[in-house]
Design an enzyme around this catalytic site. Structure first.
Site, PDB file in Angstrom:
ATOM      1  N   TYR A 174      -7.269  15.324  -6.469  1.00  0.00           N
ATOM      2  CA  TYR A 174      -7.515  16.618  -5.822  1.00  0.00           C
ATOM      3  C   TYR A 174      -6.787  16.669  -4.488  1.00  0.00           C
ATOM      4  O   TYR A 174      -6.615  15.655  -3.820  1.00  0.00           O
ATOM      5  CB  TYR A 174      -9.010  16.892  -5.618  1.00  0.00           C
ATOM      6  N   PRO A 175      -6.360  17.884  -4.107  1.00  0.00           N
ATOM      7  CA  PRO A 175      -5.774  18.047  -2.777  1.00  0.00           C
ATOM      8  C   PRO A 175      -6.862  18.398  -1.766  1.00  0.00           C
ATOM      9  O   PRO A 175      -7.914  18.926  -2.151  1.00  0.00           O
ATOM     10  CB  PRO A 175      -4.819  19.226  -2.977  1.00  0.00           C
ATOM     11  N   MET A 176      -6.622  18.085  -0.509  1.00  0.00           N
ATOM     12  CA  MET A 176      -7.617  18.426   0.517  1.00  0.00           C
ATOM     13  C   MET A 176      -6.982  18.684   1.890  1.00  0.00           C
ATOM     14  O   MET A 176      -5.842  18.316   2.138  1.00  0.00           O
ATOM     15  CB  MET A 176      -8.678  17.327   0.635  1.00  0.00           C
ATOM     16  N   ASP A 177      -7.762  19.337   2.733  1.00  0.00           N
ATOM     17  CA  ASP A 177      -7.380  19.621   4.117  1.00  0.00           C
ATOM     18  C   ASP A 177      -8.448  19.045   5.043  1.00  0.00           C
ATOM     19  O   ASP A 177      -9.573  18.781   4.617  1.00  0.00           O
ATOM     20  CB  ASP A 177      -7.424  21.148   4.374  1.00  0.00           C
ATOM     21  N   LYS A 178      -8.097  18.933   6.302  1.00  0.00           N
ATOM     22  CA  LYS A 178      -9.112  18.693   7.339  1.00  0.00           C
ATOM     23  C   LYS A 178      -9.230  20.005   8.125  1.00  0.00           C
ATOM     24  O   LYS A 178      -8.216  20.620   8.485  1.00  0.00           O
ATOM     25  CB  LYS A 178      -8.672  17.539   8.261  1.00  0.00           C
ATOM     26  N   HIS A 184     -15.367   6.315   7.573  1.00  0.00           N
ATOM     27  CA  HIS A 184     -14.909   6.708   6.244  1.00  0.00           C
ATOM     28  C   HIS A 184     -14.486   5.462   5.441  1.00  0.00           C
ATOM     29  O   HIS A 184     -14.880   5.278   4.292  1.00  0.00           O
ATOM     30  CB  HIS A 184     -13.728   7.678   6.418  1.00  0.00           C
ATOM     31  N   GLN A 238      -8.013   3.942  -4.312  1.00  0.00           N
ATOM     32  CA  GLN A 238      -7.527   5.230  -3.806  1.00  0.00           C
ATOM     33  C   GLN A 238      -6.052   5.156  -3.428  1.00  0.00           C
ATOM     34  O   GLN A 238      -5.602   4.124  -2.930  1.00  0.00           O
ATOM     35  CB  GLN A 238      -8.370   5.687  -2.607  1.00  0.00           C
ATOM     36  N   ARG A 261       0.809  -1.228   0.000  1.00  0.00           N
ATOM     37  CA  ARG A 261       0.000   0.000   0.000  1.00  0.00           C
ATOM     38  C   ARG A 261       0.834   1.265   0.000  1.00  0.00           C
ATOM     39  O   ARG A 261       0.407   2.278  -0.544  1.00  0.00           O
ATOM     40  CB  ARG A 261      -0.970  -0.018   1.192  1.00  0.00           C
ATOM     41  N   SER A 267     -15.888  13.565   6.169  1.00  0.00           N
ATOM     42  CA  SER A 267     -15.867  14.564   5.088  1.00  0.00           C
ATOM     43  C   SER A 267     -16.864  15.688   5.357  1.00  0.00           C
ATOM     44  O   SER A 267     -16.545  16.861   5.183  1.00  0.00           O
ATOM     45  CB  SER A 267     -16.195  13.915   3.739  1.00  0.00           C
TER      46      SER A 267
HETATM   47  C1  VOV Z   1     -11.955   3.768  -2.446  1.00  0.00           C
HETATM   48  C2  VOV Z   1     -12.386   4.283  -1.353  1.00  0.00           C
HETATM   49  C3  VOV Z   1     -11.662   4.614  -0.103  1.00  0.00           C
HETATM   50  C4  VOV Z   1     -11.326   3.763   0.937  1.00  0.00           C
HETATM   51  C5  VOV Z   1     -11.560   2.277   1.002  1.00  0.00           C
HETATM   52  C6  VOV Z   1     -10.694   4.557   1.951  1.00  0.00           C
HETATM   53  C7  VOV Z   1     -10.257   4.048   3.177  1.00  0.00           C
HETATM   54  C8  VOV Z   1      -9.495   4.815   4.052  1.00  0.00           C
HETATM   55  C9  VOV Z   1      -9.013   4.354   5.337  1.00  0.00           C
HETATM   56  C10 VOV Z   1      -9.277   2.961   5.912  1.00  0.00           C
HETATM   57  C11 VOV Z   1      -8.281   5.371   5.903  1.00  0.00           C
HETATM   58  C12 VOV Z   1      -7.602   5.381   7.294  1.00  0.00           C
HETATM   59  C13 VOV Z   1      -6.297   4.677   7.315  1.00  0.00           C
HETATM   60  C14 VOV Z   1      -5.373   5.118   6.232  1.00  0.00           C
HETATM   61  O1  VOV Z   1      -5.306   4.361   5.258  1.00  0.00           O
HETATM   62  O2  VOV Z   1      -4.803   6.193   6.323  1.00  0.00           O
HETATM   63  C15 VOV Z   1      -8.293   6.450   4.963  1.00  0.00           C
HETATM   64  C16 VOV Z   1      -7.588   7.645   5.153  1.00  0.00           C
HETATM   65  C17 VOV Z   1      -7.823   8.760   4.377  1.00  0.00           C
HETATM   66  N1  VOV Z   1      -8.698   8.884   3.318  1.00  0.00           N
HETATM   67 FE1  VOV Z   1      -9.751   7.404   2.490  1.00  0.00          FE
HETATM   68  N2  VOV Z   1     -10.640   5.867   1.530  1.00  0.00           N
HETATM   69  C18 VOV Z   1     -11.239   5.949   0.290  1.00  0.00           C
HETATM   70  C19 VOV Z   1     -11.462   7.081  -0.487  1.00  0.00           C
HETATM   71  C20 VOV Z   1     -11.129   8.346  -0.044  1.00  0.00           C
HETATM   72  C21 VOV Z   1     -11.589   9.572  -0.646  1.00  0.00           C
HETATM   73  C22 VOV Z   1     -12.511   9.680  -1.836  1.00  0.00           C
HETATM   74  C23 VOV Z   1     -11.047  10.610   0.060  1.00  0.00           C
HETATM   75  C24 VOV Z   1     -11.315  12.085  -0.150  1.00  0.00           C
HETATM   76  C25 VOV Z   1     -12.379  12.566   0.837  1.00  0.00           C
HETATM   77  C26 VOV Z   1     -13.637  13.006   0.177  1.00  0.00           C
HETATM   78  O3  VOV Z   1     -14.651  13.189   0.866  1.00  0.00           O
HETATM   79  O4  VOV Z   1     -13.638  13.222  -1.045  1.00  0.00           O
HETATM   80  C27 VOV Z   1     -10.225  10.056   1.068  1.00  0.00           C
HETATM   81  C28 VOV Z   1      -9.471  10.802   1.951  1.00  0.00           C
HETATM   82  C29 VOV Z   1      -8.689  10.195   2.918  1.00  0.00           C
HETATM   83  C30 VOV Z   1      -7.751  10.931   3.727  1.00  0.00           C
HETATM   84  C31 VOV Z   1      -7.425  12.411   3.569  1.00  0.00           C
HETATM   85  C32 VOV Z   1      -7.198  10.038   4.625  1.00  0.00           C
HETATM   86  C33 VOV Z   1      -6.151  10.353   5.693  1.00  0.00           C
HETATM   87  C34 VOV Z   1      -6.868  10.985   6.855  1.00  0.00           C
HETATM   88  C35 VOV Z   1      -6.108  11.056   8.137  1.00  0.00           C
HETATM   89  O5  VOV Z   1      -6.515  11.863   8.988  1.00  0.00           O
HETATM   90  O6  VOV Z   1      -5.097  10.353   8.294  1.00  0.00           O
HETATM   91  N3  VOV Z   1     -10.326   8.671   1.016  1.00  0.00           N
HETATM   92  N4  VOV Z   1      -9.071   6.108   3.875  1.00  0.00           N
END
Ligand code: VOV
Length: 248
Positions: free
Chosen positions: A144-148, A171, A184, A130, A222
Site C-alpha cells: 500500500y502507498p502512504m503519506d505522512k 515505530h 518490510q 537493505r 501512524s
Molecule cells: C516489519 C516491521 C517494520 C519495522 C521493523 C520497521 C522499522 C522501521 C524503521 C527502523 C524506520 C526508520 C528508519 C528507516 O528504515 O527508514 C522505518 C521507516 C518507515 N516505516 Fe517502518 N517498519 C516496519 C513496518 C512498517 C509498516 C507496516 C509501515 C506502514 C505504516 C503503518 O502504520 O501501516 C511502515 C512505514 C514506514 C515508513 C513510511 C517509513 C519512513 C518514514 C520516514 O519518515 O522516513 N513501516 N521503519
C-alpha cells in the site's frame, strides 16, 4: 527551521498490477494459451536470472479481491530498466489479455534516523543489503502507498528532526516485534508518484499483516501522522505455478 530528513536510496522500484481479462482468455485455444504463457514464463526467467546476478530483484504475486489479479514488483538500478521491463511486458502477448490495474514508482529508501555510521553508508554491507534487497518469496504480500500528514499540529514536515527520530524509534520498536514474521521494504516516492511512500510487506502467515498494521495504528507515528492509499494483498505465484493459475 525545517530539517529535511536524509535518506539512503537504493534500487528503483516498480509495482505493476494487472487484472486478467478472463472472458477473452477463456476464448483462446489451449495451444495458444500455452504459447502465451511460455513467453511470459521466459520473461519471469529473465527476472530470476537478473536476481541471481544481484543486478535487481523481483516478486510475483497473485492478488486477492477485485482491485487486481497479478502484481509484479521489480527492483532495478535505473528507472530506464524499469521502463524496459514494463514495455517488454506491454508488448508481450499476455498483455493483450490483462488490463493495467495500478502502478507505483518509487526507490528503496532508508531514513538516516537510525544510521550512526560515518562516511558513505552505501559502503556498509548491512545498509547495502537493505537498499539493494533480494525480495523474499514468502507466501504472502501486502502493498500500500502512504503519506505522512501535513495538517495543523499534525504536520510531520514541520516537526524537529529529533522528535521525528523519536517517533521513528517507537515505530521501529513495534516493527521489531514482528521480526521473522513480517519483512518490510519501504520505498520512497516523493516526486515519483502520488503518495510519499510505498509499503511492501511479506509474511508466511497472512494474519501477521493485520496484527502488525493494527498494532502500528496505535503507535504515534501512524496514529497521528499516517494516511493510507489502497491496500493490495496476495499470494506468492511461483514460476512453476503460473500455468496452473491461468488454467481455465
Ligand atoms: C516489519 C516491521 C517494520 C519495522 C521493523 C520497521 C522499522 C522501521 C524503521 C527502523 C524506520 C526508520 C528508519 C528507516 O528504515 O527508514 C522505518 C521507516 C518507515 N516505516 Fe517502518 N517498519 C516496519 C513496518 C512498517 C509498516 C507496516 C509501515 C506502514 C505504516 C503503518 O502504520 O501501516 C511502515 C512505514 C514506514 C515508513 C513510511 C517509513 C519512513 C518514514 C520516514 O519518515 O522516513 N513501516 N521503519
Amino acid at each position: 527551521m525545517p530539517e529535511p530528513a536524509e535518506t539512503i536510496d537504493g534500487w528503483y522500484c516498480l509495482h505493476d498490477l494487472r487484472s486478467i481479462d478472463w472472458t477473452s482468455w477463456k476464448r483462446l485455444p489451449q495451444d495458444e494459451r500455452q504459447q502465451i504463457l511460455d513467453e511470459f514464463v521466459s520473461m519471469v526467467e529473465e527476472w530470476i536470472d537478473n536476481e541471481q546476478k544481484e543486478e535487481g530483484s523481483y516478486a510475483l504475486y497473485s492478488i486477492v479481491g477485485q482491485k487486481a489479479d497479478l502484481m509484479f514488483m521489480l527492483l532495478r538500478p535505473t528507472m530506464e530498466e524499469l521502463e524496459q521491463i514494463e514495455k517488454a511486458y506491454n508488448q508481450s502477448r499476455l498483455a493483450e489479455y490483462t488490463i493495467p490495474a495500478y502502478s507505483y514508482i518509487s526507490v528503496v529508501e532508508l531514513g538516516k534516523y537510525m544510521f550512526r555510521g560515518e562516511g558513505d553508508p552505501l559502503e556498509d554491507p548491512s545498509i547495502r543489503e537493505r537498499v539493494f534487497p533480494i525480495l523474499p518469496k514468502w507466501e504472502h504480500i501486502c502493498f500500500y502507498p502512504m503519506d505522512k500528514k501535513r495538517e495543523g499540529e499534525d504536520n510531520w514536515y514541520m516537526m524537529p528532526a529529533k522528535d521525528r527520530g523519536q517517533l521513528m524509534y517507537g515505530h521501529g520498536m513495534v516493527g521489531r516485534k514482528y521480526a521473522g514474521y513480517v519483512k518490510q521494504v519501504i520505498t520512497g516516492s516523493v516526486g515519483f508518484d502520488d503518495w510519499e511512500w510505498g509499503v511492501t510487506l511479506f509474511a508466511h502467515d497472512v494474519l501477521q499483516f493485520k496484527k502488525l498494521i493494527y498494532e502500528m495504528r496505535f503507535d504515534e507515528a501512524s496514529a497521528r501522522f499516517a494516511e493510507f492509499g489502497p491496500f493490495y494483498v496476495g499470494n506468492v505465484l511461483e514460476k512453476d505455478k503460473i500455468a496452473g493459475y491461468f488454467q481455465v
